[in-house]
Design a protein around this motif. Structure first.
Motif, PDB file in Angstrom:
ATOM      1  N   GLN A  38      -5.429  78.679  13.498  1.00 50.94           N
ATOM      2  CA  GLN A  38      -4.474  79.765  13.281  1.00 50.94           C
ATOM      3  C   GLN A  38      -4.899  81.035  14.005  1.00 50.94           C
ATOM      4  O   GLN A  38      -4.062  81.801  14.514  1.00 50.94           O
ATOM      5  CB  GLN A  38      -4.259  80.052  11.792  1.00 50.94           C
ATOM      6  CG  GLN A  38      -5.494  80.423  11.007  1.00 50.94           C
ATOM      7  CD  GLN A  38      -6.096  79.243  10.294  1.00 50.94           C
ATOM      8  OE1 GLN A  38      -6.195  78.147  10.849  1.00 50.94           O
ATOM      9  NE2 GLN A  38      -6.486  79.432   9.041  1.00 50.94           N
ATOM     10  N   ASP A  74      -4.127  80.478  17.703  1.00 54.02           N
ATOM     11  CA  ASP A  74      -2.698  80.672  17.987  1.00 54.02           C
ATOM     12  C   ASP A  74      -2.357  82.151  18.100  1.00 54.02           C
ATOM     13  O   ASP A  74      -1.602  82.573  18.984  1.00 54.02           O
ATOM     14  CB  ASP A  74      -1.854  80.016  16.886  1.00 54.02           C
ATOM     15  CG  ASP A  74      -1.967  78.501  16.876  1.00 54.02           C
ATOM     16  OD1 ASP A  74      -2.373  77.931  17.913  1.00 54.02           O
ATOM     17  OD2 ASP A  74      -1.668  77.889  15.837  1.00 54.02           O
ATOM     18  N   SER A 121      -1.244  83.499  21.875  1.00 53.33           N
ATOM     19  CA  SER A 121       0.214  83.454  21.999  1.00 53.33           C
ATOM     20  C   SER A 121       0.674  84.396  23.091  1.00 53.33           C
ATOM     21  O   SER A 121       0.279  85.558  23.121  1.00 53.33           O
ATOM     22  CB  SER A 121       0.873  83.842  20.670  1.00 53.33           C
ATOM     23  OG  SER A 121       0.583  82.885  19.677  1.00 53.33           O
ATOM     24  N   LEU A 151       3.374  78.502  19.918  1.00 58.30           N
ATOM     25  CA  LEU A 151       4.060  77.748  18.867  1.00 58.30           C
ATOM     26  C   LEU A 151       5.575  77.866  18.967  1.00 58.30           C
ATOM     27  O   LEU A 151       6.307  76.983  18.506  1.00 58.30           O
ATOM     28  CB  LEU A 151       3.600  78.239  17.493  1.00 58.30           C
ATOM     29  CG  LEU A 151       2.385  77.564  16.866  1.00 58.30           C
ATOM     30  CD1 LEU A 151       2.065  78.220  15.536  1.00 58.30           C
ATOM     31  CD2 LEU A 151       2.607  76.078  16.667  1.00 58.30           C
ATOM     32  N   ASP A 152       6.069  78.944  19.566  1.00 54.87           N
ATOM     33  CA  ASP A 152       7.516  79.155  19.642  1.00 54.87           C
ATOM     34  C   ASP A 152       8.227  78.095  20.465  1.00 54.87           C
ATOM     35  O   ASP A 152       9.460  78.026  20.447  1.00 54.87           O
ATOM     36  CB  ASP A 152       7.826  80.536  20.224  1.00 54.87           C
ATOM     37  CG  ASP A 152       7.962  81.595  19.150  1.00 54.87           C
ATOM     38  OD1 ASP A 152       7.855  81.244  17.962  1.00 54.87           O
ATOM     39  OD2 ASP A 152       8.170  82.767  19.486  1.00 54.87           O
ATOM     40  N   ARG A 187      10.519  76.201  18.281  1.00 53.17           N
ATOM     41  CA  ARG A 187      11.781  76.862  17.926  1.00 53.17           C
ATOM     42  C   ARG A 187      12.764  76.852  19.093  1.00 53.17           C
ATOM     43  O   ARG A 187      13.962  76.681  18.906  1.00 53.17           O
ATOM     44  CB  ARG A 187      11.509  78.294  17.477  1.00 53.17           C
ATOM     45  CG  ARG A 187      10.639  78.395  16.236  1.00 53.17           C
ATOM     46  CD  ARG A 187      10.437  79.826  15.818  1.00 53.17           C
ATOM     47  NE  ARG A 187      11.635  80.387  15.216  1.00 53.17           N
ATOM     48  CZ  ARG A 187      11.926  81.675  15.215  1.00 53.17           C
ATOM     49  NH1 ARG A 187      11.127  82.531  15.793  1.00 53.17           N
ATOM     50  NH2 ARG A 187      13.027  82.111  14.639  1.00 53.17           N
ATOM     51  N   ALA A 226       6.457  72.835  13.509  1.00 50.96           N
ATOM     52  CA  ALA A 226       5.955  74.198  13.688  1.00 50.96           C
ATOM     53  C   ALA A 226       5.596  74.824  12.343  1.00 50.96           C
ATOM     54  O   ALA A 226       4.570  75.504  12.214  1.00 50.96           O
ATOM     55  CB  ALA A 226       6.991  75.047  14.408  1.00 50.96           C
ATOM     56  N   CYS A 242       3.695  78.293  11.435  1.00 49.99           N
ATOM     57  CA  CYS A 242       4.646  79.242  12.001  1.00 49.99           C
ATOM     58  C   CYS A 242       5.612  79.673  10.903  1.00 49.99           C
ATOM     59  O   CYS A 242       6.517  78.922  10.520  1.00 49.99           O
ATOM     60  CB  CYS A 242       5.403  78.616  13.169  1.00 49.99           C
ATOM     61  SG  CYS A 242       6.649  79.708  13.877  1.00 49.99           S
ATOM     62  N   TYR A 245       7.992  81.745  10.926  1.00 50.92           N
ATOM     63  CA  TYR A 245       9.382  81.932  11.338  1.00 50.92           C
ATOM     64  C   TYR A 245      10.114  80.589  11.421  1.00 50.92           C
ATOM     65  O   TYR A 245      11.310  80.511  11.147  1.00 50.92           O
ATOM     66  CB  TYR A 245       9.434  82.689  12.662  1.00 50.92           C
ATOM     67  CG  TYR A 245       8.877  84.075  12.507  1.00 50.92           C
ATOM     68  CD1 TYR A 245       9.606  85.075  11.879  1.00 50.92           C
ATOM     69  CD2 TYR A 245       7.586  84.379  12.923  1.00 50.92           C
ATOM     70  CE1 TYR A 245       9.084  86.343  11.690  1.00 50.92           C
ATOM     71  CE2 TYR A 245       7.054  85.647  12.733  1.00 50.92           C
ATOM     72  CZ  TYR A 245       7.808  86.625  12.117  1.00 50.92           C
ATOM     73  OH  TYR A 245       7.283  87.879  11.917  1.00 50.92           O
ATOM     74  N   SER A 246       9.404  79.526  11.770  1.00 47.41           N
ATOM     75  CA  SER A 246      10.021  78.202  11.734  1.00 47.41           C
ATOM     76  C   SER A 246      10.313  77.804  10.287  1.00 47.41           C
ATOM     77  O   SER A 246      11.357  77.224   9.995  1.00 47.41           O
ATOM     78  CB  SER A 246       9.103  77.166  12.393  1.00 47.41           C
ATOM     79  OG  SER A 246       8.995  77.415  13.778  1.00 47.41           O
TER      80      SER A 246
END
Length: 891
Positions: free
Chosen positions: A281, A284, A288, A771-772, A775, A796, A801, A803-804
């Motif tokens: 984590q 990431d 990112s 990771l996006d 999405r 994700a 993630c 937001y996922s």
């Protein structure tokens, strides 16, 4: 907070403009007439492509949106809120703030000077003299009959060890420095693998290599203090690299990363091996790429780490497990192999099951202090947690019955329970004992650290839990570092608890934190008190902090209050704010008063503002003084603003001097503005000079900018219709680490039904910290293959993630107002930055406009639980109180 990311933000904002125009059914020529200065097709195209290094003027954005609304094709069903000027103003203001923050961060992130190591005693110890336990290798569980002195079991090589030895062999062959980052979860064997790599290096070159483990007085400060002394044949040991690269002071973090990059790229100091370990984590977060959500806080770290990952699996493979079932293997390995679930051997050896059992079985008081430590760490508190914090926070984790049952020695009993070793491994909470030769941590009070495994467990299990008020109050009572106070204020604000954020920002401002002053002023403005915001900004200026006054002027300009903006800018300039002087120069330029503009730019430049030099270069270029303009841009670039050369290159290109523009862009790239050639290419495309664009993109690629190769691929396919050439360019860009190219290729493979190739490309993008990609592919597959889209989002979300997870939860609750509200509230508790805005938009669509506006201004009630039901107005905080915390806010 990166300068290069500045251009990615501009590209993203330009994309939003273009998408609005296309959704309105309009072409660029539809927006052009009637003619208005500064609103030609060329300008529109440039702004939509993100060309340049500054945000579009607000007047341009406002006119652009209005024309899209007024001239939209009636057949296009565009929601009216897409044209809302207030929403666009907020978006533009975020862009302006992000660009300003990046500029400040760039100035403050100067790396340690290049050059050879300073003379003095050699850093560290010979590898042969190092102790694995002092290097934070986990001791293994003890069994009856095993030698207590054998703290580590015999080592069984795994898949990642072969890769590590391959990297070291390459280093020994070519003599070039290397960085290796072992990425894996808690207790998966990362540190032990690093220790074994040291032994491999020692066997290859006995006595030659020394190990330096910087950690005192703090991890990042220790690196910066002696990094220039690192010389040949040194191993820099960065166990738990997040402590070095993610301290709460982001400027300090970027200085550490920049210094490490400088060490790697200085040949006469090598070979040096930097050996780092980190959890996935944190990897990431650090790696990112830039996104449209705001500035990039870890640009130097991303550039340092990208391409250095060696993954350490959570579990042993069947072949590795089989290697444990042979005569002569350490009995602890056999014991773990027979009991560990799913091949989690190293976790079992490090006592992870015992740690979890100890936590689950804890009496209420012990569980409370462990959970308080879990929450403190996931909110960003440093590793060393004071007893005082746990003592003050614990009551919020206990119900009335358990709290009333405590006796006077409850804290000592709880810590005693939590500190007992688990079969020889560390307990849930371990006392930090200062070494005799080291300065005392903090104020000298006792400190503990949370076991890594329980920290990771807490991040998963408690992700939905908003910490109780007692923890925030304990932060306020025990934390004195202004950077940490500001960071904790962010954590509260991201969760929608604005009142709590105010209290923490106030404490940081009391301790001289300039950013905290601005945050308080901006929150006051957002809460509907512009006069109070202005007074607070002026008070900050009297204490030598002029940035809030300048930034408040920018907000007033966005809001259309030109007179107030000009007055505040003049006040800030009069108090010594150099950026305000530059803004006054820009105003003079707009009014065609070039003499005053030049005078103001020179005044700011004399004070050390290299942005002013860049503006002055452009002004002199427009006035025909080209040689002087080049000299000024070079001076700005040498002072830390290479984008001055990029801006001048684009200006010369605009005037038709293409060869000169390319030459200037190359100088800009060589001085650090990596995107300069690509932007020249984009400008050439705008003029439909595709040969010139191709040349610029190829030069950008030759100079190491992989995004230039991506732009070339797009040009080949979309303009030249060269499908094969475009595909090959995409693949080359992907091989060099372009996440954009990886995403394009993954989407195409997925559309073609080749999910195996798509998944491999996704895995590569994730390895690079993106990771996006999940999405983006999910969005592309939503209509034709919703099941695949949902599967991608779930992957994700499983990887952390938020937001996922939010996307999935909103899909599940679609059509259910109460369910969607609950999802938004839970997302806020998780710290999803867009949760409150989505909730406000939901209420607006339901007709609750007043409540939506109050939510935006005041945030959520701090004590609201995600299980609360009832009218949404009960979740909205009362009007914010800025005066109850003392210090600058009360004044």
């Amino acid at each position: 907070m990166a300068a290069e990311n500045k251009h990615e933000l501009l590209i993203e904002f330009g994309t939003q403009l273009r998408e609005l125009r296309e959704a309105s059914g309009l072409s660029q020529s539809d927006l052009e007439g009637p003619p208005v200065a500064g609103f030609s097709i060329k300008t529109i195209s440039a702004k939509e492509r993100g060309v340049g290094s500054r945000a579009p003027e607000w007047d341009f954005v406002k006119r652009y949106v209005k024309r899209c609304r007024d001239r939209r094709d009636p057949r296009q069903k565009v929601p009216v809120e897409k044209y809302d000027e207030t929403t666009w103003a907020r978006t533009w203001e975020l862009l302006e703030d992000a660009l300003a923050e990046q500029t400040r961060a760039w100035r403050d992130s100067d790396s340690p000077a290049a050059g050879s190591a300073r003379p003095g005693r050699r850093l560290g110890l010979p590898v042969g003299d190092c102790d694995p336990l002092l290097l934070e290798v986990h001791p293994a569980i003890q069994l009856p009959g095993t030698d207590p002195a054998a703290v580590l079991p015999a080592y069984v090589p795994r898949a990642h060890d072969a890769r590590l030895r391959e990297i070291v062999d390459g280093m020994l062959d070519d003599g070039r420095s290397r960085l290796v980052t072992l990425v894996g979860g808690s207790s998966t064997g990362k540190t032990r693998a690093g220790w074994e790599l040291l032994q491999y290096l020692e066997r290859a070159q006995p006595g030659r290599w020394w190990l330096w483990h910087p950690y005192n007085p703090t991890h990042p400060q220790a690196v910066l203090a002696d990094l220039e002394r690192v010389g040949r044949h040194t191993i820099v040991w960065l166990n738990e690299a997040q402590h070095y690269l993610m301290p709460n002071n982001q400027r300090l973090a970027e200085r550490v990363a920049a210094g490490l990059r400088n060490l790697l790229h200085t040949p006469d100091r090598g070979p040096v091996l930097i050996l780092a370990t980190i959890w996935p984590q944190y990897w990431d977060t650090l790696t990112s790429p830039p996104s449209s959500g705001g500035p990039e806080p870890y640009e130097q770290a991303r550039k340092l780490l990208t391409g250095t990952r060696v993954s350490v699996a959570d579990t042993f493979t069947p072949a590795e497990l089989a290697a444990l079932d042979v005569p002569g293997v350490d009995p602890r390995l056999g014991y773990a192999a027979g009991r560990a679930e799913g091949g989690r051997i190293t976790q079992y050896l490090a006592g992870a099951p015992e740690l979890e059992d100890r936590y689950r079985a804890a009496v209420p008081a012990a569980r409370a202090v462990i959970q308080a430590a879990m929450d403190a760490r996931r909110l960003g508190h440093p590793l060393a947690i004071p007893h005082a914090l746990l003592a003050q926070a614990a009551d919020g984790y206990l119900d009335d019955h358990d709290w009333d049952a405590l006796d006077k020695s409850w804290l000592e009993q709880a810590l005693s329970y939590a500190s007992k070793p688990c079969k020889g491994a560390r307990g849930p909470l371990t006392r930090i004992r200062s070494r005799p030769t080291a300065p005392t941590v903090g104020s000298g009070q006792p400190y503990v650290r949370l076991a890594d495994y329980l920290e990771q467990l807490g991040r998963v299990e408690r992700t939905d839990s908003y910490p109780p008020p007692s923890l925030w109050e304990a932060f306020a009572a025990t934390v004195t570092d202004p950077d940490l106070l500001r960071h904790l204020g962010h954590e509260a604000r991201w969760r929608g608890r604005y009142q709590r954020a105010i209290s923490l920002y106030s404490l940081a401002a009391d301790r001289g934190d300039a950013d905290a002053w601005w945050l308080l002023a901006s929150m006051r403005e957002d809460a509907g008190d512009p006069a109070g915001a202005e007074n607070l900004a002026r008070l900050a200026a009297t204490r030598g902090v002029t940035a809030p006054l300048h930034r408040l002027a920018s907000r007033r300009r966005v809001a259309g209050d030109v007179a107030s903006a000009r007055a505040l800018t003049k006040q800030a300039a009069g108090l010594g704010n150099l950026d305000a002087l530059v803004d006054l120069g820009q105003l003079a330029e707009k009014e065609h008063d070039h003499n005053s503009a030049a005078r103001l730019y020179r005044q700011a430049a004399d004070g050390g503002n290299h942005r002013a030099l860049g503006n002055l270069a452009l002004l002199r270029d427009r006035d025909g003084h080209h040689a002087e303009a080049v000299a000024l841009a070079i001076q700005a670039a040498d002072g830390g603003n290479p984008w001055a050369l990029q801006d001048l290159a684009l200006s010369r290109d605009y005037d038709g001097h293409h060869a000169e523009a390319v030459a200037l862009a190359i100088q800009a790239v060589e001085r650090g503005a990596g995107s300069a050639l690509r932007h020249v290419g984009l400008a050439r495309e705008d003029e439909e000079d595709y040969a010139g664009a191709e040349e610029a993109y190829r030069l950008a690629n030759d100079h190491g900018e992989v995004h230039g190769l991506f732009c070339l691929a797009v040009l080949l396919e979309e303009v030249y219709q060269d499908t094969a050439g475009g595909e090959e360019a995409f693949r080359q860009a992907a091989d060099r680490g372009s996440v954009d190219a990886l995403t394009v290729l993954a989407e195409r493979a997925d559309q073609a039904g080749d999910t195996a190739t798509a998944d491999a490309l996704i895995a590569r993008a994730v390895e690079l910290g993106y990771l996006d990609v999940f999405r983006e592919l999910a969005s592309a597959r939503e209509e034709d293959n919703p099941d695949r889209a949902e599967n991608l989002l779930r992957q994700a979300a499983h990887m952390g993630c938020k937001y996922s997870w939010f996307d999935l939860a909103l899909k599940d609750a679609a059509g259910d107002l109460a369910g969607t509200e609950a999802v938004c509230l839970k997302a806020a508790d998780r710290g999803a930055l867009n949760a409150l805005e989505k909730l406000a938009l939901l209420w607006e669509r339901a007709g609750a406009h007043a409540d939506a506006e109050k939510l935006r201004r005041f945030g959520l009630v701090e004590t609201r639980s995600t299980e609360t039901s009832g009218p949404h107005s009960t979740w909205i905080a009362a009007p914010l109180d800025f005066a109850s915390y003392g210090g600058p806010v009360a004044e």
